[in-house]
Design an enzyme around this catalytic site. Structure first.
Site, short mmCIF file in Angstrom:
data_model
loop_
_atom_site.label_atom_id
_atom_site.label_comp_id
_atom_site.label_asym_id
_atom_site.label_seq_id
_atom_site.Cartn_x
_atom_site.Cartn_y
_atom_site.Cartn_z
N GLY A 13 36.01 39.07 35.01
CA GLY A 13 37.17 37.80 35.08
C GLY A 13 38.45 38.41 34.63
O GLY A 13 39.06 37.84 33.93
N SER A 15 41.14 39.14 37.04
CA SER A 15 42.20 38.68 37.78
C SER A 15 43.35 37.99 37.20
O SER A 15 44.41 37.89 37.48
CB SER A 15 41.64 37.78 38.88
N VAL A 65 29.44 36.77 38.70
CA VAL A 65 28.93 37.50 37.49
C VAL A 65 27.60 36.77 36.98
O VAL A 65 26.91 37.05 36.16
CB VAL A 65 29.78 37.94 36.20
N SER A 143 34.72 32.75 21.38
CA SER A 143 35.81 31.77 20.89
C SER A 143 35.73 31.27 19.71
O SER A 143 34.53 31.25 19.10
CB SER A 143 35.64 30.61 21.82
N TYR A 157 30.19 24.16 26.56
CA TYR A 157 30.96 25.37 26.23
C TYR A 157 30.86 25.90 24.94
O TYR A 157 30.90 27.14 24.72
CB TYR A 157 32.60 24.98 26.26
P1 NDP Z 1 41.15 31.76 33.10
O1 NDP Z 1 40.50 30.33 33.56
O2 NDP Z 1 42.66 31.78 32.78
O3 NDP Z 1 40.55 33.22 33.72
C1 NDP Z 1 39.19 33.22 34.13
C2 NDP Z 1 38.71 34.43 34.47
O4 NDP Z 1 37.31 34.50 34.82
C3 NDP Z 1 39.42 34.61 35.91
O5 NDP Z 1 39.76 35.89 36.41
C4 NDP Z 1 37.97 34.20 36.97
O6 NDP Z 1 38.45 34.75 38.30
C5 NDP Z 1 37.10 34.80 36.15
N1 NDP Z 1 35.69 34.10 36.57
C6 NDP Z 1 35.49 32.82 36.35
N2 NDP Z 1 34.14 32.59 36.95
C7 NDP Z 1 33.74 33.79 37.21
C8 NDP Z 1 32.52 34.20 37.58
N3 NDP Z 1 31.34 33.32 38.00
N4 NDP Z 1 32.41 35.55 38.05
C9 NDP Z 1 33.38 36.32 37.94
N5 NDP Z 1 34.47 35.91 37.56
C10 NDP Z 1 34.66 34.68 37.12
O7 NDP Z 1 40.29 31.76 31.61
P2 NDP Z 1 40.79 32.44 30.14
O8 NDP Z 1 41.53 33.74 30.34
O9 NDP Z 1 41.18 31.25 29.37
O10 NDP Z 1 39.41 32.63 29.61
C11 NDP Z 1 38.76 33.99 29.56
C12 NDP Z 1 37.60 34.11 28.69
O11 NDP Z 1 38.31 33.92 27.41
C13 NDP Z 1 36.83 33.11 28.53
O12 NDP Z 1 35.37 33.42 28.40
C14 NDP Z 1 36.95 31.78 27.48
O13 NDP Z 1 35.96 31.25 27.08
C15 NDP Z 1 37.58 32.74 26.60
N6 NDP Z 1 38.27 32.28 25.45
C16 NDP Z 1 39.59 31.42 25.99
C17 NDP Z 1 40.63 30.98 25.16
C18 NDP Z 1 41.92 30.24 25.39
O14 NDP Z 1 42.26 29.78 24.59
N7 NDP Z 1 42.40 30.43 26.78
C19 NDP Z 1 40.28 30.81 23.65
C20 NDP Z 1 39.14 31.46 23.35
C21 NDP Z 1 38.12 32.18 24.11
P3 NDP Z 1 39.28 33.88 39.38
O15 NDP Z 1 40.54 34.11 39.25
O16 NDP Z 1 38.74 34.71 40.61
O17 NDP Z 1 38.94 32.50 39.54
#
Ligand code: NDP
Length: 250
Positions: A13, A15, A65, A143, A157
């Protein structure tokens, strides 16, 4: 200070959001990076271009994934291209703004599969490679929610984020004899699309005001990942590194 020269990293993830930030930080430290995405090819290519502009190799792979066959194909492609894998960051994840009254089993299953099952599948494939190499780094992006629970009833979540911490501690024991460390990063509030979708702009401002150091940046999480991936972190395993600006004190 922390060099990742000669290392190959996969960030699931990557991108967008935190994953993209980590991928760029790892590349800045000298790693070649595999950029994985689910559906957003344009964003993944943009991330790869940034990595290449820093002088590192980037390989873009579309794979859900949470699906075993797609994970296996992704790891086969990585081995074909690079012949090794040194760093896995289990970052891909999603959320949904529903509490227990609103959610149904399909909601629950989707979040568990995307956030938790994915970590098991990717770690299994990575362990098969890293145990042969006798070295490796696995990092889960959990998280603050995994430690203190979610604020608005997102039990699915929260279960995945706590589950990643349990997986980290358990896998750390299995991995240690192979010179592989397994750690988690527990970010606080980071302004990404996921965060905005789940909370909205106004709520985000309120939440930011409640945290001693406010909202965090992608670079804050990237720096933590570089450290845990480095040789210098060789004696750190089974740990959860809080990068949350004081959001939660353990
Ligand atoms: P975003 O929604 O900004 O980005 C999510 C990313 O995950 C994208 O690149 C998306 O790809 C990819 N993705 C989602 N589902 C799949 C899948 N099934 N297979 C492959 N890739 C996938 O999320 P965040 O950056 O905010 O979150 C990233 C991680 O950080 C998560 O695990 C979240 O729980 C954790 N987190 C986030 C916090 C926050 O405040 N933002 C705080 C604490 C933890 P595509 O672009 O193709 O959709």
């Amino acid at each position: 200070m922390f060099s990742l020269k000669g290392k190959v990293a996969l960030v699931t993830g990557s991108s967008r959001g935190i994953g993209r930030g980590i991928a760029i930080s790892l590349a800045e430290a000298g790693a070649d990076v595999v950029v994985n995405y689910a559906g957003n090819a344009k964003a993944a290519e943009e991330c790869a271009d940034i990595i290449r502009s820093k002088g590192q190799k980037a390989l873009v792979i579309q794979a859900d994934v949470s699906e075993e066959d797609q994970v296996k194909a992704m790891f086969a492609e990585i081995m074909k291209e690079f012949g090794r894998l040194d760093i896995l960051v289990n970052n891909a994840g999603t959320s949904q703004d529903k509490d227990i009254f609103a959610m149904d089993k399909a909601d629950w299953d989707r979040i568990i599969k995307t956030n938790l099952t994915s970590g098991m599948l990717c770690s299994k494939s990575a362990m098969e490679i890293m145990s042969e190499q006798k070295c490796g780094r696995i990092i889960f992006i959990s998280s603050v929610v995994g430690e203190r629970g979610a604020l608005y009833g997102h039990i699915h979540y929260a279960a995945t984020k706590s589950g990643q911490i349990g997986m980290t501690k358990t896998l750390a024991r299995t991995a240690a004899p192979y010179n592989i460390t397994v750690n988690a990063i527990a970010p606080g509030f980071i302004a990404t699309e996921l965060f905005l979708q789940t909370h909205g702009e106004e709520e985000m401002k309120k939440l930011a005001a409640s945290v001693p150091l406010g909202i965090g940046s992608l670079e804050d999480i990237g720096a933590a990942a570089v450290y845990l991936a480095s040789d210098e972190a060789r004696y750190v395993t089974g740990a959860t590194l809080d990068v949350n600006g004081g959001n939660n004190f353990r």
